[in-house]
Design an enzyme around this catalytic site. Structure first.
Site, PDB file in Angstrom:
ATOM      1  N   SER A  20       0.831  -1.213   0.000  1.00 37.24           N
ATOM      2  CA  SER A  20       0.000   0.000   0.000  1.00 37.24           C
ATOM      3  C   SER A  20       0.866   1.264   0.000  1.00 37.24           C
ATOM      4  CB  SER A  20      -0.979  -0.007   1.180  1.00 37.24           C
ATOM      5  OG  SER A  20      -0.302   0.161   2.403  1.00 37.24           O
ATOM      6  N   ASN A  21       2.037   1.192   0.599  1.00 36.80           N
ATOM      7  CA  ASN A  21       2.933   2.362   0.532  1.00 36.80           C
ATOM      8  C   ASN A  21       3.509   2.533  -0.866  1.00 36.80           C
ATOM      9  OD1 ASN A  21       3.351   3.847   3.196  1.00 36.80           O
ATOM     10  ND2 ASN A  21       3.370   1.701   3.840  1.00 36.80           N
ATOM     11  N   MET A 101      10.561  -6.954   4.224  1.00 35.32           N
ATOM     12  CA  MET A 101      10.760  -7.713   5.465  1.00 35.32           C
ATOM     13  C   MET A 101      12.056  -8.519   5.442  1.00 35.32           C
ATOM     14  SD  MET A 101       8.206  -6.642   7.051  1.00 35.32           S
ATOM     15  CE  MET A 101       8.109  -7.681   8.500  1.00 35.32           C
ATOM     16  N   ILE A 103      16.340  -7.805   6.239  1.00 31.36           N
ATOM     17  CA  ILE A 103      17.320  -6.810   6.682  1.00 31.36           C
ATOM     18  C   ILE A 103      18.345  -6.599   5.577  1.00 31.36           C
ATOM     19  CG2 ILE A 103      19.148  -6.334   8.371  1.00 31.36           C
ATOM     20  CD1 ILE A 103      17.423  -7.909  10.410  1.00 31.36           C
ATOM     21  N   ASN A 118      13.264   4.162   4.536  1.00 31.99           N
ATOM     22  CA  ASN A 118      12.363   3.134   5.063  1.00 31.99           C
ATOM     23  C   ASN A 118      11.176   3.821   5.722  1.00 31.99           C
ATOM     24  OD1 ASN A 118      11.550   0.481   5.951  1.00 31.99           O
ATOM     25  ND2 ASN A 118      12.296   1.018   8.002  1.00 31.99           N
ATOM     26  N   HIS A 120       8.379   3.200   8.733  1.00 29.79           N
ATOM     27  CA  HIS A 120       8.223   2.351   9.918  1.00 29.79           C
ATOM     28  C   HIS A 120       7.007   2.828  10.720  1.00 29.79           C
ATOM     29  CE1 HIS A 120       9.464  -0.275  13.182  1.00 29.79           C
ATOM     30  NE2 HIS A 120       9.191   0.720  14.000  1.00 29.79           N
ATOM     31  N   THR A 152      20.339   3.032   7.649  1.00 26.69           N
ATOM     32  CA  THR A 152      21.727   2.780   8.038  1.00 26.69           C
ATOM     33  C   THR A 152      21.813   1.296   8.423  1.00 26.69           C
ATOM     34  OG1 THR A 152      21.183   3.460  10.279  1.00 26.69           O
ATOM     35  CG2 THR A 152      22.171   5.133   8.848  1.00 26.69           C
ATOM     36  N   GLN A 184      -1.501   7.744   7.685  1.00 26.76           N
ATOM     37  CA  GLN A 184      -0.446   8.760   7.765  1.00 26.76           C
ATOM     38  C   GLN A 184       0.803   8.328   6.981  1.00 26.76           C
ATOM     39  OE1 GLN A 184      -1.060  11.774   9.049  1.00 26.76           O
ATOM     40  NE2 GLN A 184      -3.130  10.968   9.346  1.00 26.76           N
ATOM     41  N   GLU A 185       1.089   7.034   7.005  1.00 28.51           N
ATOM     42  CA  GLU A 185       2.232   6.538   6.215  1.00 28.51           C
ATOM     43  C   GLU A 185       2.072   6.951   4.762  1.00 28.51           C
ATOM     44  OE1 GLU A 185       3.322   2.418   6.720  1.00 28.51           O
ATOM     45  OE2 GLU A 185       2.527   2.370   8.747  1.00 28.51           O
TER      46      GLU A 185
HETATM   47  C1  GRF Z   1       3.817  -0.649   6.850  1.00 33.81           C
HETATM   48  O1  GRF Z   1       3.132  -0.551   8.075  1.00 33.81           O
HETATM   49  C2  GRF Z   1       5.225  -0.136   6.983  1.00 33.81           C
HETATM   50  O2  GRF Z   1       5.340   0.917   7.892  1.00 33.81           O
HETATM   51  C3  GRF Z   1       5.960  -1.340   7.496  1.00 33.81           C
HETATM   52  O3  GRF Z   1       5.390  -2.434   6.820  1.00 33.81           O
HETATM   53  C4  GRF Z   1       4.058  -2.091   6.437  1.00 33.81           C
HETATM   54  C5  GRF Z   1       3.982  -2.272   4.951  1.00 33.81           C
HETATM   55  O4  GRF Z   1       2.688  -2.069   4.457  1.00 33.81           O
HETATM   56  N1  GRF Z   1       7.388  -1.223   7.287  1.00 33.81           N
HETATM   57  P1  GRF Z   1       2.463  -2.023   2.896  1.00 33.81           P
HETATM   58  O5  GRF Z   1       3.061  -3.319   2.320  1.00 33.81           O
HETATM   59  O6  GRF Z   1       3.143  -0.811   2.355  1.00 33.81           O
HETATM   60  O7  GRF Z   1       0.974  -1.981   2.719  1.00 33.81           O
END
Ligand code: GRF
Length: 224
Positions: A20-21, A101, A103, A118, A120, A152, A184-185
């Protein structure tokens, strides 16, 4: 920060899931809010919805399978070597970790210092890591939020670019809170990319200054 070439910013997105981001960034680019183009969407999960979203928008996308690297002592570096080759071939200027997901190793981090972001779902430095919405509720926090930061080597530790605050309500579950944070993201991630594309982010130690914008102290966007 290195001086950019002219033309739209060349962006790659690494994502493992729903995406979704990624979608929020795609939408901002398509709406011409951000002068950028997504030149690669890469996932470590074959069935990631993020890949499907990329396909729907005609964006180059690929699944890089981690399995062939498993068991090697350098499995994570070897995997990132493949990603770095792709990023370099496509002349990527900014890398976005959007629900990625895995590192990232120093190989990628060092190649993209202050050029990898990133997102978060907490107000860092509170609650790095996983299941952070539940942790914020369990701790009794009244406010949490989300953070965009440069990447980082330390997980969720890099210089903070933008944050948004989100209230925690008495009846919240991790799911309801996550949904409120996600709204908000979807605002601050594209906004951070836009600021980068405009060349307005200056890193000064741990602080990221926004040129010609609001003072750093006001970089927190309220949820209201
Ligand atoms: C989001 O909550 C982001 O902050 C975290 O993983 C989630 C990813 O959501 N790192 P999406 O895949 O972007 O919907």
């Amino acid at each position: 920060m290195s001086v950019r070439q002219t033309g739209p910013l060349r962006v790659a997105v690494l994502a493992s899931g729903r995406g979704s981001n990624l979608q929020a960034v795609i939408d901002a680019i398509e709406a011409k809010v951000i002068q950028a183009e997504i030149v690669a969407v890469i996932s470590n999960k074959k069935d990631a919805l993020a890949l499907e979203r990329a396909r729907k928008h005609g964006l180059p996308h690929l699944f890089v399978d981690p399995k062939p690297f498993a068991g090697r002592p350098d499995s994570r570096e070897a995997y990132d070597r493949v990603l770095l080759d792709v990023l370099e071939q496509r002349r990527v200027e900014l890398v976005l970790l959007a629900g990625y997901m895995k590192i990232v190793t120093s190989l990628l981090v060092n190649a993209y210092v202050n050029r990898m972001m990133n997102i978060h779902p907490s107000l860092l430095p509170s609650f790095p890591g996983l299941e952070v919405q539940k942790k914020a509720i369990d701790w009794g926090c009244k406010v949490t939020g989300c953070t965009v930061h440069f990447v980082t080597e330390g997980v969720d530790e890099g210089p903070i670019i933008l944050q948004a605050a989100v209230p925690i309500l008495d009846h919240d579950t991790p799911e309801t809170l996550a949904a409120r944070i996600l709204e908000q993201e979807h605002k601050i991630f594209p906004r951070a990319v836009q600021l980068f594309a405009e060349g307005r982010l200056k890193v000064d130690g741990r602080r990221v200054l926004i040129e010609d914008g609001q003072p750093v102290g006001q970089a927190i966007i309220s949820a209201s």
